[in-house]
Design a protein around this motif. Structure first.
Motif: not given
Length: 281
Positions: A226-234, A237-240
């Motif tokens: 769920a967190i990764r999905g949120y980051w993909q949308q918002h 430009t980030g790389s985990v």
């Protein structure tokens, strides 16, 4: 405020204070002060008779391709901040003062350092532990203050002090954030305007997981997804670098959220590597 560059001079002064019953607090920093650093100094000022702040960009905690040379520095500005915050001693040594030629002794807490930041920065916490041990030996404080933004570092230093029977209390001070929720960091200046606009999503993603836990979700893999999905949308430009849910003291990865759970993350955004954490329960 005294500005001291010699470790021997610092040790003599702090030994006199300790033997005289003066309660001292140490705030280790790498400089380029912002409100987060000020909060650490204020925390120490409220709890001690004398406050010592070290300002040292420690080369041993940087990896071969990290930003040691580019790390932001402003000694004059930092000295003004420290003086305004009521600091008694600002310790500003050169690298050779802390790590002279031939230095070969290291301090490590390998079990707590192997995960999270330790995966991509395998020698980082060895450098942190070693320089903090040196600073504690030089200053002999009753307490030392660190920010909770780097939760792993705080956990490691608490274990180091306990295991080595150091007569000091290692204390964490809450994360200080910008108005939009981004954790304050000297490295935030690396962000471009567009990256800075997206950066608060790092914390918002963790809050999203906490909301799901409050609604009854306990499965760690589902929460991470769920967190990764949120980051993909918002935060596109980030790389985990890492995203883990761990026990806050042992840092052991969890499979299910119980009574104690900390979500810790590092995301590379442009030149900046942003870290943050949030307790889920």
């Amino acid at each position: 405020m005294q500005i001291i560059t010699s470790k021997d001079e610092l040790q003599r002064l702090c030994l006199d204070w300790r033997c005289s019953g003066v309660k001292t607090a140490l705030v280790p920093t790498m400089g380029y002060y912002h409100t987060g650093h000020e909060s650490l100094m204020d925390y120490a000022r409220q709890r001690a008779d004398k406050v010592i702040v070290s300002l040292f960009v420690n080369p041993t905690q940087f990896g071969p391709h990290e930003d040691l040379a580019a790390y932001p520095r402003d000694l004059a500005g930092d000295a003004e901040v420290a003086s305004r915050m009521g600091v008694d001693v600002l310790f500003t040594p050169q690298a050779e003062e802390m790590f002279p030629q031939g230095h070969g002794t290291w301090v490590e807490v390998p079990e707590l350092a192997k995960g999270l930041c330790g995966i991509s920065r395998p020698t980082h916490f060895r450098g942190v532990c070693t320089v903090v041990m040196k600073l504690l030996t030089l200053t002999l404080p009753r307490l030392a203050v660190f920010g909770e933004k780097d939760w792993q570092q705080l956990a490691i230093l608490k274990r180091m002090a306990k295991d080595m029977c150091l007569p000091v209390s290692i204390e964490g001070s809450p994360i200080i954030r910008e108005k939009d929720g981004l954790a304050m960091s000297s490295r935030n200046i690396y962000l471009t305007p567009e990256e800075r606009k997206q950066a608060p999503a790092l914390q918002l993603g963790l809050q999203h997981a906490r909301d799901l836990v409050a609604q009854g979700e306990r499965d760690v893999e589902k929460l991470r997804a769920a967190i990764r999905g949120y980051w993909q949308q918002h935060l596109p430009t980030g790389s985990v670098d890492y995203l883990e849910i761990v026990h806050p003291e042992t840092l052991a990865p969890l499979e299910s959220v119980g009574r104690d759970a900390l979500c810790a993350a590092a995301v590379k955004v442009g030149r900046a590597r942003l870290i943050d954490n949030l307790k889920l329960v």
